[in-house]
Scaffold this motif. Structure first.
Motif, PDB file in Angstrom:
ATOM      1  N   LEU A  42      -9.909  -3.694   3.064  1.00 58.72           N
ATOM      2  CA  LEU A  42      -9.402  -3.736   1.344  1.00 58.72           C
ATOM      3  C   LEU A  42      -9.910  -5.207   1.048  1.00 58.72           C
ATOM      4  O   LEU A  42      -9.496  -6.588   2.013  1.00 58.72           O
ATOM      5  CB  LEU A  42      -7.726  -3.228   1.138  1.00 58.72           C
ATOM      6  CG  LEU A  42      -7.187  -3.639   0.373  1.00 58.72           C
ATOM      7  CD1 LEU A  42      -5.925  -2.568   0.634  1.00 58.72           C
ATOM      8  CD2 LEU A  42      -6.762  -4.875  -0.311  1.00 58.72           C
TER       9      LEU A  42
ATOM     10  N   ASP B 144     -10.436  -0.035   8.354  1.00 56.49           N
ATOM     11  CA  ASP B 144     -10.535   0.202   7.056  1.00 56.49           C
ATOM     12  C   ASP B 144     -10.076  -1.481   6.957  1.00 56.49           C
ATOM     13  O   ASP B 144      -9.503  -1.999   7.279  1.00 56.49           O
ATOM     14  CB  ASP B 144      -9.450   0.987   6.740  1.00 56.49           C
ATOM     15  CG  ASP B 144      -9.630   1.900   4.839  1.00 56.49           C
ATOM     16  OD1 ASP B 144      -9.930   0.844   4.774  1.00 56.49           O
ATOM     17  OD2 ASP B 144      -8.493   2.003   4.973  1.00 56.49           O
TER      18      ASP B 144
ATOM     19  N   GLN C 299      -3.013   4.611  -1.412  1.00 55.17           N
ATOM     20  CA  GLN C 299      -3.690   4.927  -0.382  1.00 55.17           C
ATOM     21  C   GLN C 299      -3.042   3.985   1.080  1.00 55.17           C
ATOM     22  O   GLN C 299      -3.300   2.310   1.019  1.00 55.17           O
ATOM     23  CB  GLN C 299      -5.004   5.088  -0.444  1.00 55.17           C
ATOM     24  CG  GLN C 299      -5.919   4.908   0.438  1.00 55.17           C
ATOM     25  CD  GLN C 299      -7.501   4.900   0.477  1.00 55.17           C
ATOM     26  OE1 GLN C 299      -8.098   4.894  -0.758  1.00 55.17           O
ATOM     27  NE2 GLN C 299      -8.612   5.250   1.405  1.00 55.17           N
TER      28      GLN C 299
ATOM     29  N   ASN D  67      -1.010  -2.075  -5.713  1.00 52.37           N
ATOM     30  CA  ASN D  67      -2.102  -1.417  -4.762  1.00 52.37           C
ATOM     31  C   ASN D  67      -3.376  -1.292  -5.590  1.00 52.37           C
ATOM     32  O   ASN D  67      -3.117  -0.735  -6.389  1.00 52.37           O
ATOM     33  CB  ASN D  67      -2.209  -0.259  -3.500  1.00 52.37           C
ATOM     34  CG  ASN D  67      -2.611   0.299  -2.810  1.00 52.37           C
ATOM     35  OD1 ASN D  67      -3.366  -0.471  -3.068  1.00 52.37           O
ATOM     36  ND2 ASN D  67      -2.009   1.118  -2.036  1.00 52.37           N
ATOM     37  N   PRO D  68      -4.713  -2.182  -5.212  1.00 52.27           N
ATOM     38  CA  PRO D  68      -5.526  -1.840  -5.880  1.00 52.27           C
ATOM     39  C   PRO D  68      -6.038  -0.717  -5.380  1.00 52.27           C
ATOM     40  O   PRO D  68      -7.446   0.340  -5.998  1.00 52.27           O
ATOM     41  CB  PRO D  68      -6.228  -3.037  -5.652  1.00 52.27           C
ATOM     42  CG  PRO D  68      -5.884  -3.245  -4.528  1.00 52.27           C
ATOM     43  CD  PRO D  68      -4.597  -3.117  -4.491  1.00 52.27           C
ATOM     44  N   ARG D  69      -5.907   0.581  -4.539  1.00 53.07           N
ATOM     45  CA  ARG D  69      -6.301   1.252  -3.780  1.00 53.07           C
ATOM     46  C   ARG D  69      -5.702   2.865  -4.241  1.00 53.07           C
ATOM     47  O   ARG D  69      -5.458   4.076  -4.095  1.00 53.07           O
ATOM     48  CB  ARG D  69      -6.156   1.912  -2.850  1.00 53.07           C
ATOM     49  CG  ARG D  69      -7.292   0.693  -2.271  1.00 53.07           C
ATOM     50  CD  ARG D  69      -8.281   1.067  -1.335  1.00 53.07           C
ATOM     51  NE  ARG D  69      -7.690   1.013   0.284  1.00 53.07           N
ATOM     52  CZ  ARG D  69      -7.605   0.804   1.639  1.00 53.07           C
ATOM     53  NH1 ARG D  69      -9.234   1.029   1.706  1.00 53.07           N
ATOM     54  NH2 ARG D  69      -7.561   0.458   2.715  1.00 53.07           N
ATOM     55  N   LYS D  70      -4.390   1.759  -5.327  1.00 57.04           N
ATOM     56  CA  LYS D  70      -3.212   3.393  -6.037  1.00 57.04           C
ATOM     57  C   LYS D  70      -2.579   4.186  -5.012  1.00 57.04           C
ATOM     58  O   LYS D  70      -2.642   5.229  -4.866  1.00 57.04           O
ATOM     59  CB  LYS D  70      -4.046   4.091  -6.898  1.00 57.04           C
ATOM     60  CG  LYS D  70      -4.675   3.931  -8.210  1.00 57.04           C
ATOM     61  CD  LYS D  70      -5.897   4.127  -9.237  1.00 57.04           C
ATOM     62  CE  LYS D  70      -5.801   3.501 -10.300  1.00 57.04           C
ATOM     63  NZ  LYS D  70      -6.874   4.589 -11.165  1.00 57.04           N
TER      64      LYS D  70
ATOM     65  N   THR E 190       0.713  -1.364   0.386  1.00 54.86           N
ATOM     66  CA  THR E 190       0.009  -0.403  -0.175  1.00 54.86           C
ATOM     67  C   THR E 190       0.872   1.386   0.345  1.00 54.86           C
ATOM     68  O   THR E 190       0.010   1.903  -0.300  1.00 54.86           O
ATOM     69  CB  THR E 190      -0.809  -0.068   1.349  1.00 54.86           C
ATOM     70  OG1 THR E 190      -0.279  -0.138   2.340  1.00 54.86           O
ATOM     71  CG2 THR E 190      -1.943  -1.339   1.662  1.00 54.86           C
TER      72      THR E 190
END
Length: 495
Positions: free
Chosen positions: A231, A229, A223, A218-221, A213
């Motif tokens: 994921l 939280d 983050q 990271n699928p959330r680019k 991350t």
């Protein structure tokens, strides 16, 4: 900088089902004999379960299936001949968390075990009830699953058989009178040949990173994970980076679970003590009811986890508190539908942990691993000593026909313990155990640790081939100088 340590073999008599002779450094002394617990003719297959907390000794609302005397458990301490087992308590896991109710169906329980709020420094050992911990006189070698300091929450993955009275023994030992709580989150079990349902077989991979991350992938680019939280992370069909590996886990519904190293980078400004939960289902109500890894504020902590995969091909990750980064490295995966006539991927747990080496001891050169250095360990003779379905003496023709010596093996599952890091800069370090003979070392770390600490992490290690030896592993230390210990808990068969 590198070195080689060739482990010679002292063969032991075949015990129960699989006999593993001791391994020693060249010119060293025998380290003893370990054995498998029961027949694996049609066993040794993994059955994933929805992660469930089956034991929590903390008092009040958090208490789950506690055993008498309830609450924090007293540890053994001192130097007397009986004190090594004074901290034992027993727990019957059968039927809990959807484990089978018959002990002869379970070769080993697979669970995350966590020591919570210990009052002193010490260790926790876990083994089948009835095992003579420390040998008949209590003065032999001992293997710890978890090492801890006051106030910590320290997890590790456990693969442990069920012993007398259908029970597992937990043994707390400290440097003085003290207590600690123990939490157990079951994630599955390894079956015996008597269990009527087929399970999944383990495929070991060279470690590969599928989530970071801090950067990528990271699928959330980029983050990070915030407090409470979650994921979702694709496992089936996932690609690894540095080195690039396409489909490090095949995109196939036969893949039922994944074995990963979860590294919590919990050193941001204002970080808080936290834990990570990994489950096969999206995390909503009840998120965080189990844990796979814990990290105090300001540290980097790695822990190995076996996580069942959901119908969507993903696992789902939850962070309890604070802002932190998470790294996920694939170590292997479990595959269903493997031909029942083969041994490929069967996991053979040992009756009790087997001390393979301890670099603090003279027979292993009494030399810590220096910064940026590697050294190879050969398990060639260790692997050759395995005997499946050993026969008694005298034996029968039928028994002898079923006995198999030196079966093909992918690697092993073992507890890697870093001990006593020294580093003038004051920074921590990490250790890797990877297949020998690699041209590119992967990003993954097996265990992260600070100055002077004793930090364990269960590790899945694939044998490598350096041209002369097909059962080689390589250890690497990043910074400072550190000793390390390896306790083997199970072997993984090949064809």
């Amino acid at each position: 900088m590198g070195s080689k340590k060739w482990l010679q073999q002292t063969f032991g008599a075949a015990l129960v089902c699989a006999s593993l002779g001791s391994v020693t450094a060249v010119g060293g002394q025998s380290a003893g004999v370990a054995s498998a617990q029961t027949s694996i003719d049609a066993g040794g297959e993994f059955h994933p379960l929805t992660p469930t907390r089956i034991l929590d000794t903390r008092p009040g609302a958090e208490s789950i299936n506690d055993v008498a005397p309830k609450g924090p458990k007293a540890a053994g301490f001192g130097t007397g001949t009986t004190s090594i087992t004074d901290g034992e308590f027993n727990f019957n896991p059968l039927g809990r968390g959807k484990l089978p109710t018959q002990a002869d169906h379970i070769l080993a329980v697979v669970a995350t075990v966590t020591v919570v709020d210990p009052t002193r420094n010490g260790y926790l050992a876990v083994y089948p009830k009835g095992f003579a911990f420390g040998g008949p006189d209590g003065k032999g070698d001992v293997s710890s699953l978890i090492n801890y300091s006051p106030g910590q929450a320290v997890p590790n993955l456990a693969i442990v058989g069920v012993g007398d009275d259908n029970s597992i023994t937990f043994n707390l030992f400290m440097d003085g009178a003290g207590t600690a709580n123990v939490v157990v989150d079951v994630v599955g079990f390894i079956s015996t040949s008597k269990y009527g349902t087929a399970g999944s077989r383990l495929v070991i991979r060279t470690p590969g990173r599928i989530l970071d991350t801090r950067t990528s992938p990271n699928p959330r680019k980029g983050q990070s994970m915030g407090p409470k939280d979650s994921l979702s992370l694709q496992i089936r069909g996932a690609d690894a980076v540095e080195p690039k590996v396409t489909d490090i886990v095949p995109n196939d519904p036969s893949i039922t679970a994944v074995m990963v190293n979860l590294t919590l980078v919990n050193n941001k400004a204002g970080s808080k003590a936290t834990y990570i939960t990994a489950t096969p289902d999206p995390l909503g109500k009840g998120a965080g009811s189990t844990s796979n890894s814990n990290a105090a504020a300001g540290i980097v902590k790695a822990n190995t986890a076996i996580v069942p995969i959901g119908n969507d091909g993903k696992i789902h990750l939850y962070n309890h508190a604070g802002d932190m980064d998470l790294l996920v490295d694939v170590l292997g995966y479990f595959e269903s539908g493997v031909n029942a006539s083969t041994n490929r991927g069967r996991v053979v747990p040992l009756q009790a942990p087997f001390r393979a080496f301890d670099t603090r001891l003279a027979e292993f050169d009494d030399a810590p691993l220096q910064a940026g250095s590697t050294e190879e360990w050969s398990f060639e003779n260790f692997a050759a000593s395995v005997v499946l379905n050993p026969c008694p003496t005298p034996t029968t023709t039928e028994c002898a026909a079923n006995e198999k010596k030196g079966p093909s093996q992918q690697g092993f599952i073992g507890d890697l313990i870093a001990v006593g890091l020294q580093n003038p800069s004051g920074s921590g370090s990490y250790l890797q155990l990877v297949p020998g003979g690699l041209t590119t070392r992967p990003l993954a770390s097996n265990v992260n640790f600070g100055l002077g600490e004793a930090v364990p992490n269960m590790s899945l290690v694939k044998y490598g081939d350096n041209g002369a030896d097909k059962h080689v592993i390589e250890a690497f230390n990043a910074f400072g100088s550190v000793d390390y210990i390896l306790d083997v808990y199970a072997i993984v068969l090949a064809d």
